[in-house]
Enzyme design. Structure first.
Site, PDB file in Angstrom:
ATOM      1  N   HIS A 163       0.865  -1.184   0.000  1.00  0.00           N
ATOM      2  CA  HIS A 163       0.000   0.000   0.000  1.00  0.00           C
ATOM      3  C   HIS A 163       0.903   1.237   0.000  1.00  0.00           C
ATOM      4  O   HIS A 163       1.561   1.540   0.998  1.00  0.00           O
ATOM      5  CB  HIS A 163      -0.927  -0.020   1.213  1.00  0.00           C
TER       6      HIS A 163
ATOM      7  N   ARG B  47      19.801  -3.559  10.338  1.00  0.00           N
ATOM      8  CA  ARG B  47      21.182  -3.148  10.030  1.00  0.00           C
ATOM      9  C   ARG B  47      21.767  -2.365  11.200  1.00  0.00           C
ATOM     10  O   ARG B  47      22.973  -2.418  11.442  1.00  0.00           O
ATOM     11  CB  ARG B  47      21.216  -2.264   8.790  1.00  0.00           C
TER      12      ARG B  47
ATOM     13  N   ARG C  15      -7.970  -5.465   3.234  1.00  0.00           N
ATOM     14  CA  ARG C  15      -7.306  -6.239   4.286  1.00  0.00           C
ATOM     15  C   ARG C  15      -8.208  -6.634   5.441  1.00  0.00           C
ATOM     16  O   ARG C  15      -7.735  -7.032   6.505  1.00  0.00           O
ATOM     17  CB  ARG C  15      -6.101  -5.453   4.822  1.00  0.00           C
TER      18      ARG C  15
END
Length: 279
Positions: free
Chosen positions: A126, A138, A233
């Site tokens: 979306h 990271r 959804r």
């Protein structure tokens, strides 16, 4: 540790035609010892829920009304901010029914979401009207929090791709899923910790982490983009266009919907009355 075998091209063993001699084998490197396991490894946490927190919002039914009425009232449309929006619920319903959607773009909601990584991979499909910032593996060490389906999560898929349903599973199937997932999570996180303890960069060590790992993400949207998200959804009896989302992203959507319904009750009622189709 397995040796790495390299293939060489050429006509003959040495790569220079048939000389009758074999090229000398390269010297084997000594095996690399296992990296030390941290003395105190954190015990994994297994969750079957997701969390959604509304962090901040500038979203109300009045926002929709003043934006819509500027087309006919000009600057006088600002007077809508001091009026009771309930007096204009007919206008909101008209805008929703005839799909005049831009007035809902003058709203903003920011949610903090905690969910498995695989949910965010779907969520980030979306794009229009959404902004995201997710925790980075990271730059920080990820905590051992992993997703396992709850006892009420249907696990048996019936039917072909694009046209299937999920049915209840047996106690044995649930137990199998729990055991296999937990074992895999423990193994993967142990490998991750071994690499970190050996000094391997987080951005490399994270490669072994599974998509069932929990992550955190800020997601900011306007009411129009949220309605489009909810239409795809969630599964809802009022939906004009049926949708079959994965249960885990639907859990996130339902929590977001509850927060939004509280902020914009007239818009929410019109959304449901008009088939839950985004304007």
């Amino acid at each position: 540790m397995s040796a790495i075998v390299r293939a060489c091209g050429g006509n003959g063993a040495g790569g220079h035609g048939d000389t009758g001699r074999t090229a000398p084998l390269p010297e084997r490197s000594p095996p690399v010892p296992d990296a030390p396991t941290p003395d105190i490894a954190p015990e994994p946490v297994f969750r079957s829920d997701v969390t959604v927190e509304l962090v901040k919002a500038s979203a109300s039914d009045a926002n929709v009304l003043f934006a819509a009425r500027v087309s006919t009232l000009g600057e006088q449309s600002l007077d809508e901010l001091d009026k009771d929006p309930a007096r204009s619920k007919g206008l909101i319903n008209y805008l929703m029914r005839d799909r005049h959607g831009s007035p809902w773009e003058h709203t903003s909601m920011t949610f903090l979401i905690s969910a498995p990584i695989f949910v965010f991979r779907e969520f980030h499909r979306h794009r229009a009207g959404w902004s995201y910032n997710e925790a980075s593996a990271r730059y920080r060490e990820m905590e051992p929090v992993f997703y396992v389906p709850g006892a009420d999560r249907n696990l048996v898929q019936v039917g072909k791709a694009g046209h299937y349903r999920f049915e209840p599973s047996t106690v044995e199937q649930h137990q199998l899923v729990d055991n296999v997932m937990m074992d895999a999570y423990r193994h993967a996180y142990g490998a991750y910790q071994r690499m970190l303890a050996a000094g391997v960069a987080r951005e490399v060590a994270r490669s072994v982490l599974p998509v069932g790992l929990f992550s955190s993400c800020y997601a900011t949207c306007n009411a129009r983009s949220l309605m489009h998200f909810l239409g795809l959804r969630t599964t809802h009896p009022a939906a004009k266009v049926p949708s079959s989302p994965q249960r885990e992203i639907a859990m996130v959507a339902e929590l977001m919907e509850a927060e939004w319904a509280r902020l914009m009750p007239l818009t929410y009622a019109a959304f449901n009355a008009n088939g839950r189709v985004a304007p």
